[in-house]
Motif scaffolding. Structure first.
Motif, PDB file in Angstrom:
ATOM      1  N   GLY A 114       4.545  14.325   3.637  1.00 30.32           N
ATOM      2  CA  GLY A 114       3.214  14.774   3.738  1.00 30.32           C
ATOM      3  C   GLY A 114       2.759  15.198   5.299  1.00 30.32           C
ATOM      4  N   SER A 115       1.658  15.296   5.661  1.00 36.01           N
ATOM      5  CA  SER A 115       1.393  15.903   6.990  1.00 36.01           C
ATOM      6  C   SER A 115       1.461  14.756   7.887  1.00 36.01           C
TER       7      SER A 115
ATOM      8  N   LEU B 135       0.859  -1.164   0.001  1.00 37.90           N
ATOM      9  CA  LEU B 135      -0.135   0.076  -0.045  1.00 37.90           C
ATOM     10  C   LEU B 135       0.939   1.242   0.178  1.00 37.90           C
ATOM     11  N   ARG B 136       1.931   1.292   0.918  1.00 39.40           N
ATOM     12  CA  ARG B 136       2.659   2.229   0.909  1.00 39.40           C
ATOM     13  C   ARG B 136       3.608   2.582  -0.350  1.00 39.40           C
TER      14      ARG B 136
ATOM     15  N   PHE C 245      -5.819   4.742   4.465  1.00 41.11           N
ATOM     16  CA  PHE C 245      -4.971   5.242   3.294  1.00 41.11           C
ATOM     17  C   PHE C 245      -4.437   6.480   3.260  1.00 41.11           C
ATOM     18  N   VAL C 246      -5.430   7.426   3.929  1.00 41.54           N
ATOM     19  CA  VAL C 246      -4.893   8.531   4.372  1.00 41.54           C
ATOM     20  C   VAL C 246      -3.750   8.719   5.271  1.00 41.54           C
ATOM     21  N   ALA C 247      -3.703   7.709   6.245  1.00 42.01           N
ATOM     22  CA  ALA C 247      -2.472   7.424   7.313  1.00 42.01           C
ATOM     23  C   ALA C 247      -1.363   7.172   6.486  1.00 42.01           C
ATOM     24  N   LEU C 248      -1.304   6.213   5.549  1.00 47.80           N
ATOM     25  CA  LEU C 248      -0.279   5.575   4.759  1.00 47.80           C
ATOM     26  C   LEU C 248       0.199   6.455   3.891  1.00 47.80           C
ATOM     27  N   THR C 249      -0.566   7.581   3.384  1.00 54.09           N
ATOM     28  CA  THR C 249      -0.145   8.612   2.473  1.00 54.09           C
ATOM     29  C   THR C 249       0.893   9.521   3.056  1.00 54.09           C
TER      30      THR C 249
ATOM     31  N   SER D 267      -3.704  11.473  13.175  1.00 47.97           N
ATOM     32  CA  SER D 267      -4.918  11.717  13.628  1.00 47.97           C
ATOM     33  C   SER D 267      -5.880  10.492  12.982  1.00 47.97           C
ATOM     34  N   ALA D 268      -5.551  10.099  11.560  1.00 46.61           N
ATOM     35  CA  ALA D 268      -6.300   9.116  10.873  1.00 46.61           C
ATOM     36  C   ALA D 268      -6.113   7.746  11.452  1.00 46.61           C
ATOM     37  N   VAL D 269      -4.731   7.657  11.881  1.00 46.70           N
ATOM     38  CA  VAL D 269      -4.289   6.315  12.665  1.00 46.70           C
ATOM     39  C   VAL D 269      -5.442   6.294  13.947  1.00 46.70           C
TER      40      VAL D 269
END
Ligand code: C5P
Length: 324
Positions: free
Chosen positions: A161-162, A18-19, A95-99, A168-170
């Motif tokens: 990225g941030s 995914l990463r 996905f947000v977290a791994l981005t 926060s997503a995690v």
């Protein structure tokens, strides 16, 4: 135990692929929400095929089982809309977290879901959490913080990225994971007797519309402009297949082991993921705090599952020893 071993490997492979699938595309990346939707579709097909096989490969019997057990039991089916809704959000958050985070940081911080799972297990399943287990949970959080300490300096990872958004997503995904996992475990183990395939189907029938809603809500305009599969590579398809397969193995571990044992399996995958991430992706710098943090997380995970064995109970079921 086989399911737990498979989930360890699947989690490791999924996080890395995914990463890699997010980091490797030169143009705009594929839309995560569409990948989540296609994963749900993949799962639905696999579940329906399983039910078809379980019913003597008869289409007629398949239709009648679906009619009587899913459509004919609306209250039971509706109960599973709760974890289905949360899992849709959680899968998008992943996905947000791994981005925004590297694979190892994601993996380790996602271990907080063990804490949430323990909390939910004690609240929703009335499992007893012993004092040493709460202590182990504190050690777990300390380990997670240590692993993230080197990443507090944003200059250290400018292209990533941030971190705040990723973390926060995690965190949100951890809460959802704990609640939804224990909710599903409660339905499967303590609800009316029902096959796992049917429970998965009841979960899946909601996942598709929720997943479609997430696509419209998050990426409706982009899909209208570029299409559903824009930016897809073979790694995206690999992520989808791994996610779908993993979801089905997760349901097996919830039925035959429990959410806590599932947590052990994913913790072991941290080590594998950190190793491969360092060796292949090059996005993890080995450091003492990372090593100590990872060590603490893993020790805490095992200490959490430790239960002093009373003398004379040599043949006790190992699953009982790992009860919360
Ligand atoms: O991280 P966590 O273990 O909570 O992830 C659970 C994953 O398993 C989610 O992606 C969820 O969609 C999937 N799942 C599933 N079928 C179930 C339970 C969970 O596909 N019965």
């Amino acid at each position: 135990w086989l399911a737990l071993a498979v989930i360890t490997l699947q989690t490791t492979a999924l996080v890395l692929v995914l990463r890699y699938s997010r980091a490797s595309t030169p143009g705009p990346p594929y839309l995560a929400s569409t990948a989540v939707l296609l994963t749900e579709l993949c799962k639905l097909v696999a579940i329906v095929v399983t039910i078809w096989l379980e019913n003597g490969r008869s289409i007629g019997r398949l239709a009648s089982v679906i009619g009587s057990e899913v459509l004919g039991k609306p209250r039971e089916t509706l109960r599973l809309s709760v974890p289905s809704f949360l899992y849709t959000i959680q899968n998008n958050l992943q996905f947000v977290a791994l981005t925004n985070l590297d694979a190892a940081t994601f993996q380790v911080s996602y271990q907080l879901k063990i804490l949430m799972t323990a909390l939910m297990s004690s609240l929703m399943l009335k499992k007893r959490v012993r004092p040493h287990q709460w202590l182990a949970l504190v050690v777990l959080v300390t380990g997670v913080c240590l692993v993230q300490a080197p990443r507090a300096d944003p200059a250290a990872s400018p292209e990533r990225g941030s971190s705040l958004l990723g973390l926060s997503a995690v965190l949100a995904a951890c809460v959802s994971s704990g609640y939804s996992g224990v909710y599903f475990e409660r339905v499967v183990k303590y609800g009316p007797p029902q096959s796992l395939s049917i429970r998965n189907l009841q979960l899946s029938v909601f996942s598709l519309p929720f997943g479609a809603a997430a696509v419209l809500f998050n990426d409706g305009a982009a899909v209208a402009e570029h299409g559903l599969l824009h930016g897809y590579t073979r790694y995206t398809w690999l992520v989808i297949v791994l996610q779908a397969f993993g979801g089905l193995v997760v349901s097996l571990t919830m039925k035959y082991a429990d959410n806590i044992l599932k947590g052990f399996a994913t913790s072991i995958s941290i080590l594998l993921s950190a190793l491969v991430s360092w060796a292949l992706l090059g996005d993890v710098q080995p450091s003492w705090s990372l090593a100590c943090g990872a060590g603490l997380v893993v020790c805490a995970t095992f200490a959490y599952g430790y239960s002093p064995r009373p003398a004379g109970l040599a043949s006790q079921d190992p699953r009982e020893l790992l009860q919360v």
